[in-house]
Design an enzyme around this catalytic site. Structure first.
Site, mmCIF file in Angstrom:
data_model
loop_
_atom_site.group_PDB
_atom_site.id
_atom_site.type_symbol
_atom_site.label_atom_id
_atom_site.label_comp_id
_atom_site.label_asym_id
_atom_site.label_seq_id
_atom_site.Cartn_x
_atom_site.Cartn_y
_atom_site.Cartn_z
ATOM 1 N N SER A 98 0.839 -1.193 0.000
ATOM 2 C CA SER A 98 0.000 0.000 0.000
ATOM 3 C C SER A 98 0.878 1.249 0.000
ATOM 4 O O SER A 98 1.664 1.437 -0.924
ATOM 5 C CB SER A 98 -0.964 -0.026 1.191
ATOM 6 N N ASP B 163 -17.559 -16.484 -11.712
ATOM 7 C CA ASP B 163 -16.694 -17.487 -11.077
ATOM 8 C C ASP B 163 -16.169 -18.502 -12.084
ATOM 9 O O ASP B 163 -14.991 -18.878 -12.060
ATOM 10 C CB ASP B 163 -17.470 -18.186 -9.952
ATOM 11 N N ASP C 202 -12.849 -18.751 -15.306
ATOM 12 C CA ASP C 202 -11.484 -19.290 -15.297
ATOM 13 C C ASP C 202 -11.471 -20.799 -15.494
ATOM 14 O O ASP C 202 -10.445 -21.450 -15.293
ATOM 15 C CB ASP C 202 -10.764 -18.917 -13.997
ATOM 16 N N VAL D 260 -13.542 -23.074 -13.924
ATOM 17 C CA VAL D 260 -14.115 -23.879 -12.847
ATOM 18 C C VAL D 260 -14.741 -22.952 -11.807
ATOM 19 O O VAL D 260 -14.265 -21.844 -11.574
ATOM 20 C CB VAL D 260 -13.023 -24.760 -12.178
ATOM 21 N N ASP E 64 -14.796 -22.159 -8.384
ATOM 22 C CA ASP E 64 -13.927 -22.454 -7.247
ATOM 23 C C ASP E 64 -13.976 -21.369 -6.172
ATOM 24 O O ASP E 64 -13.136 -21.349 -5.269
ATOM 25 C CB ASP E 64 -12.480 -22.623 -7.720
ATOM 26 N N LEU F 176 -13.441 -18.242 -6.670
ATOM 27 C CA LEU F 176 -12.503 -17.162 -7.002
ATOM 28 C C LEU F 176 -12.742 -16.704 -8.436
ATOM 29 O O LEU F 176 -12.968 -17.524 -9.326
ATOM 30 C CB LEU F 176 -11.051 -17.631 -6.868
ATOM 31 N N ASP G 11 -8.747 -5.854 -4.793
ATOM 32 C CA ASP G 11 -8.381 -4.762 -3.889
ATOM 33 C C ASP G 11 -9.401 -3.633 -4.006
ATOM 34 O O ASP G 11 -9.632 -3.098 -5.084
ATOM 35 C CB ASP G 11 -6.985 -4.250 -4.245
ATOM 36 N N HIS H 154 -7.164 -5.927 -0.072
ATOM 37 C CA HIS H 154 -6.119 -4.994 0.310
ATOM 38 C C HIS H 154 -5.479 -5.423 1.629
ATOM 39 O O HIS H 154 -6.047 -5.229 2.699
ATOM 40 C CB HIS H 154 -6.680 -3.568 0.441
#
Length: 569
Positions: free
Chosen positions: A211, A278, A281, A283, A285, A287, A461, A499
């Site tokens: 930061s 989701d 990418d 799958v 998962d 994320l 972030d 963050h």
């Protein structure tokens, strides 16, 4: 009889002294390496450092306390004996605050030094016995690895607002110290004491920060390249004043009637974004790794969640299961760039928007980690005048910047200042951007010295835009050429990481070892892996060099980095 720790320090000292004599005999280094006899920890107490020993103007420095700390802990948490030193660097302006610093000197020294950066507006000395940002939990921390570690409060002492306290901005010297001067002053004072204690200088010096500390890492590489061998810059707020202006734009948007989202609505938005993005990418998962595709695909005005529109019927707020038009408009401000009517003093013409979709903007939850994430994102109260202390971090940051950096009037209404049309305050803003924006991207002096840079930023972030790090990296490539940048810089993005902390994917990466190997052995980072310590503890992902991101291979454990490859499409 000398104990083992003292013997190790003596051995290190003799080795450093021998190195110094060898360099002197070869004509290298001049008086810089004429080391004397090592002093004890207690002898450092009260030691004065002359102004001439510090490379920027001060009134000298003094050690206010020095005492030996015995070994403690076990395993990777073990810390050997060290000398803890606290000191103060005196200002030139008698009305300016001192720079307070701490230096930890391990008895078993590895002949290296590490400086830690701060956070927010600083104002407190970081824990120099701690870890680098996003450091690994299964390895010893830098002090325990033998580093002489140090940091400062950047030249002022924070009030109850902590890292959001901007009151020091009323003093010119304190402001210059925060903008970067304190970094050089602290480093020079620490190096002086290191030489006294060990009768030798560090063979390698590194800087690590996130930061504001990430901005500071890039600042030392730019301003004092000969002082440093490598830096770790995580989620760096390098265009600090330009970011403040974006904070102002976002603050004013969420201060509009009905625009603020409570934590329950943030969860509704988060769930809708995850439902849409989701699987991009390869799958589902938990994320969002292909964040660029998500930003192009997701629109809260037309998105669906559980078969129902995310937008409230008619655009009016009708509860926590949908978003009103006022809230959608504010969120789109958050996700888009601020453009300036003319270049700022630093030359900046914009600051990018944030990856809002899929980011934890401060979800519900009472865990300590979730409360911290909420503090660093959208807080618990709508921006208003006067600014609530639990308003979004970026709103309080803007409020302090306007009151104490720009107008220097604590009674000024920060919501009344339009960051894109600042009127009579534009000249002052230009001055501040010249001081705070670390945007020169010709780092050829640092490169020529053999310096290396590791940068990383979480894709989610909510306080420093990931896109700003992308911008900085692209500017480096444009200014110096891709091949040159590849020889000394790596930049990675981490899915799900927010963050400095995340309850979705809390990153842990052994960046310090990667930096050591690159600087000291010429071994550039390859196949780096980042681990999660919070969302699903133990899962991992490959650290992909930007612009690549982790794509699922189609088979294998979704919690293992080996099941993913770095892809660009």
């Amino acid at each position: 009889m000398m104990d083992q720790g003292k013997f190790l320090r003596t051995s290190n000292v003799l080795g450093s002294a021998l190195l110094g004599m060898m360099l002197l005999s070869s004509g290298c280094g001049g008086g810089e390496l004429q080391f004397g006899t090592p002093v004890s920890c207690s002898q450092l107490n009260g030691m004065a450092i002359s102004a001439q020993a510090i490379g920027l103007p001060t009134s000298g420095a003094v050690v206010t306390d020095a005492h030996t700390v015995p070994p403690a802990g076990s395993g990777v948490a073990a810390t050997g004996e060290y000398c803890q030193v606290k000191g103060e660097i005196n200002p030139v302006d008698p009305t300016a605050p001192k720079i307070k610093f701490q230096l930890d000197l391990p008895t078993a020294w590895n002949r290296k030094a590490l400086m830690f950066g701060g956070g927010g507006y600083n104002g407190t000395v970081p824990d120099v016995s701690g870890n680098v940002p996003a450091g690994p939990q299964d390895k010893a921390k830098p002090l325990a690895r033998g580093y002489a570690t140090f940091a400062s409060d950047s030249g002022h002492q924070a009030n109850q607002m902590g890292s959001r306290d901007g009151t020091f901005g009323q003093n010119d010297e304190a402001l210059r110290n925060f903008a970067g001067d304190a970094l050089k002053k602290t480093r020079d004072a620490a190096l002086y004491l290191i030489r006294q204690y060990y009768a030798g200088a560090p063979q390698k010096s590194y800087f690590a920060g996130g930061s504001t500390g990430g901005r500071e890492a890039l600042a030392v590489a730019q301003r004092w390249p000969q002082d440093w061998d490598g830096v770790i810059a995580l989620y760096p707020a390098w265009a600090a004043a330009s970011l403040d202006l974006q904070f102002g734009r976002i603050t004013r948007a969420f201060a509009m009637p009905g625009a603020y989202l409570n934590p329950a609505k943030r969860k509704t938005l988060y769930d809708a974004a995850m439902a849409s993005c989701d699987a991009l990418d390869g799958v589902k998962d938990g994320l969002i790794s292909n964040i660029q595709a998500c930003n192009g695909l997701f629109d809260p005005a037309s998105a669906m969640l559980n078969g129902l529109p995310l937008r409230c019927a008619g655009g009016a707020d009708s509860g926590d299961s949908c978003l009103s038009d006022a809230q959608i408009a504010a969120l789109k401000t958050y996700g888009t760039a601020i453009s300036f009517s003319r270049p700022l003093g630093s030359g900046e013409t914009q600051y990018p928007g944030f990856n809002v979709w899929g980011a934890d903007l401060g979800l519900p939850g009472d865990s300590a980690a979730q409360k911290t994430v909420r503090l660093l994102a959208m807080g618990d109260s709508q921006p208003a005048q006067p600014m609530p202390s639990d308003a979004p971090y970026w709103a309080t940051f803007w409020d302090q910047w306007v009151k104490y950096f720009i107008t220097r009037n604590p009674a000024f209404d920060s919501l009344s200042l339009d960051p894109q049309n600042a009127g009579p305050w534009q000249a002052r803003i230009d001055q501040l951007t010249l001081m705070q924006d670390i945007n020169k991207t010709d780092l050829s002096a640092f490169q020529a010295k053999g310096g290396k840079i590791l940068m990383a930023h979480g894709m989610s972030d909510a306080l420093v835009s990931t896109r700003s790090s992308e911008d900085y990296f692209r500017r480096l490539q444009s200014a110096m050429g891709r091949a040159a940048v590849d020889s000394f810089v790596r930049y990675y993005e981490i899915p799900g990481y927010g963050h400095s902390l995340s309850t979705v994917f809390n990153a842990a990466w052994d960046s310090l070892t990667a930096l050591e190997n690159w600087v000291e052995q010429g071994s550039a980072p390859v196949s780096q892996v980042v681990a999660d310590t919070a969302g699903i503890p133990g899962r991992s992902r490959p650290l992909c060099e930007f612009p690549a991101w982790p794509r699922y291979n189609g088979a294998g454990d979704v919690n293992l980095a080996a099941s993913f490859s770095c892809a660009t499409q």
